[in-house]
Design an enzyme around this catalytic site. Structure first.
Site, short mmCIF file in Angstrom:
data_model
loop_
_atom_site.label_atom_id
_atom_site.label_comp_id
_atom_site.label_asym_id
_atom_site.label_seq_id
_atom_site.Cartn_x
_atom_site.Cartn_y
_atom_site.Cartn_z
CB THR A 1 -4.90 -2.49 5.72
OG1 THR A 1 -4.76 -3.34 4.59
CG2 THR A 1 -3.64 -2.52 6.55
CD GLU B 1 0.33 3.11 0.99
OE1 GLU B 1 0.99 2.22 0.40
OE2 GLU B 1 -0.91 3.15 1.02
NE ARG C 1 -6.73 -8.37 3.22
CZ ARG C 1 -6.65 -8.02 4.50
NH1 ARG C 1 -6.41 -8.93 5.43
NH2 ARG C 1 -6.82 -6.78 4.86
CG HIS D 1 -11.98 -3.90 -3.32
ND1 HIS D 1 -12.15 -4.89 -2.38
CD2 HIS D 1 -11.34 -2.89 -2.68
CE1 HIS D 1 -11.65 -4.50 -1.23
NE2 HIS D 1 -11.15 -3.29 -1.38
CG HIS E 1 -6.52 2.52 3.94
ND1 HIS E 1 -7.79 2.57 4.43
CD2 HIS E 1 -6.22 1.21 3.80
CE1 HIS E 1 -8.23 1.33 4.60
NE2 HIS E 1 -7.30 0.49 4.22
CG HIS F 1 -3.11 -6.73 0.73
ND1 HIS F 1 -3.77 -6.14 1.79
CD2 HIS F 1 -2.26 -7.63 1.27
CE1 HIS F 1 -3.34 -6.69 2.92
NE2 HIS F 1 -2.44 -7.61 2.63
NE ARG G 1 -9.85 -10.99 3.63
CZ ARG G 1 -9.92 -10.17 4.67
NH1 ARG G 1 -10.42 -8.97 4.53
NH2 ARG G 1 -9.49 -10.55 5.85
CD GLU H 1 -1.50 -2.53 -0.53
OE1 GLU H 1 -2.38 -3.22 0.01
OE2 GLU H 1 -1.71 -1.39 -0.94
CG ASN I 1 -5.42 -1.93 -3.77
OD1 ASN I 1 -6.15 -2.85 -4.14
ND2 ASN I 1 -4.66 -2.02 -2.71
N1 PXP Z 1 -2.66 1.37 0.81
C1 PXP Z 1 -2.66 0.24 1.55
C2 PXP Z 1 -1.43 -0.13 2.30
C3 PXP Z 1 -3.79 -0.59 1.59
O1 PXP Z 1 -3.78 -1.71 2.35
C4 PXP Z 1 -4.92 -0.23 0.83
C5 PXP Z 1 -6.12 -1.13 0.81
O2 PXP Z 1 -5.79 -2.36 0.31
C6 PXP Z 1 -4.86 0.94 0.07
C7 PXP Z 1 -3.73 1.73 0.09
C8 PXP Z 1 -6.03 1.39 -0.77
O3 PXP Z 1 -7.06 1.75 0.10
P1 PXP Z 1 -8.50 2.04 -0.50
O4 PXP Z 1 -9.00 0.78 -1.10
O5 PXP Z 1 -9.30 2.47 0.69
O6 PXP Z 1 -8.34 3.12 -1.53
#
Ligand code: PXP
Length: 236
Positions: A103, A153, A45, A10, A189, A43, A49, A72, A7
């Site tokens: 999330t 998930e 949003r 960031h 997550h 993601h 952001r 996402e 993901n």
């Molecule tokens: N899965 C989902 C559905 C998420 O919303 C996120 C965060 O955007 C992640 C996985 C990844 O989480 P993390 O950034 O904490 O590894």
């Protein structure tokens, strides 16, 4: 072995801290793929952001056939339209609140059952494969199957916050139950370099979606090279 889907939100978070053009998550996606990522996850949003529409469309253009692109998104009309234009390999439906930092929990499928059922029909009509980000809760998982989801998930945040046997057992039971009713299983997550092993070795997970921890490590591990390059410019 679960596939590692990275993901990259960031990378865009750092860009948006200055509202500039770097670091570009599209280049991040390319580096992630060249470094062995089996999937790229973003993601988009509602408040944009971090990831922007432009990032999603460009990543779709550069991503090879054998790499999974996961979008996402919240189950809104706007996102239905965008997902149909992008056609990612997987849609993961997530709950979204404007004030949250990330999330916060799985989607409550039970309370929005009829709405989501119709929404999934719309996604499937567009030929898309659907996952739902969900708590390790049997009734939620059962409902996800009943409304037609292809994947779930499992939200590993509670385990990440309290990495104990009892939380691993909850994730394992959710995987086993989901599989027994015909769902494909992903998880993610809050996974990081210390807590991922216990989840990765559970049987039956197809994809792990991991973001913050990998991007955090890359910031520190890439720092030396970044400083050396700037010193060279100053010297010359
Ligand atoms: N899965 C989902 C559905 C998420 O919303 C996120 C965060 O955007 C992640 C996985 C990844 O989480 P993390 O950034 O904490 O590894």
């Amino acid at each position: 072995m679960p596939k590692l889907c990275i993901n990259i939100d960031h990378i865009a978070t750092v860009r948006e801290a200055r509202k500039t053009i770097e670091p570009d998550p599209v280049i991040g996606a390319k580096i992630a793929i060249d470094s062995g990522a089996e999937g790229i996850t973003v993601h988009l949003r509602e408040d944009r952001r971090h990831i922007k529409d432009r990032d999603v469309f460009l990543i779709k253009q550069i991503i090879p056939e054998n790499i999974l692109f996961t979008l996402e998104m919240a189950a809104t009309d706007e996102m239905l339209d965008i997902s149909n234009k992008v056609k990612p390999g997987l849609i993961t439906l997530v709950p979204e609140k404007r004030q949250e930092l990330t999330t916060e929990g799985g989607l409550n499928v039970i309370s929005q059952r009829d709405y989501l059922k119709k929404y999934l029909v719309g996604l499937h009509k567009n030929g898309l494969t659907v996952s739902i980000f969900i708590n390790a809760d049997k009734e939620q998982i059962k409902t996800a199957k009943e409304i037609g989801s292809d994947f779930i998930e499992i939200h590993t945040g509670p385990y990440a916050e309290n990495p104990c046997e009892a939380e691993i057992k909850k994730v394992k039971e959710a995987i086993d139950y989901g599989k027994s009713i015909g769902l494909k299983i992903n998880a993610g997550h809050g996974l990081n370099y210390t807590n991922t092993e216990a989840i990765a070795k559970l049987n039956g997970i197809e994809q792990l979606h991991i973001g913050h921890s990998i991007i955090s490590k890359s910031v520190l591990f890439g720092l030396k090279e970044a400083i050396l390059e700037m010193k060279k410019i100053i010297r010359h």
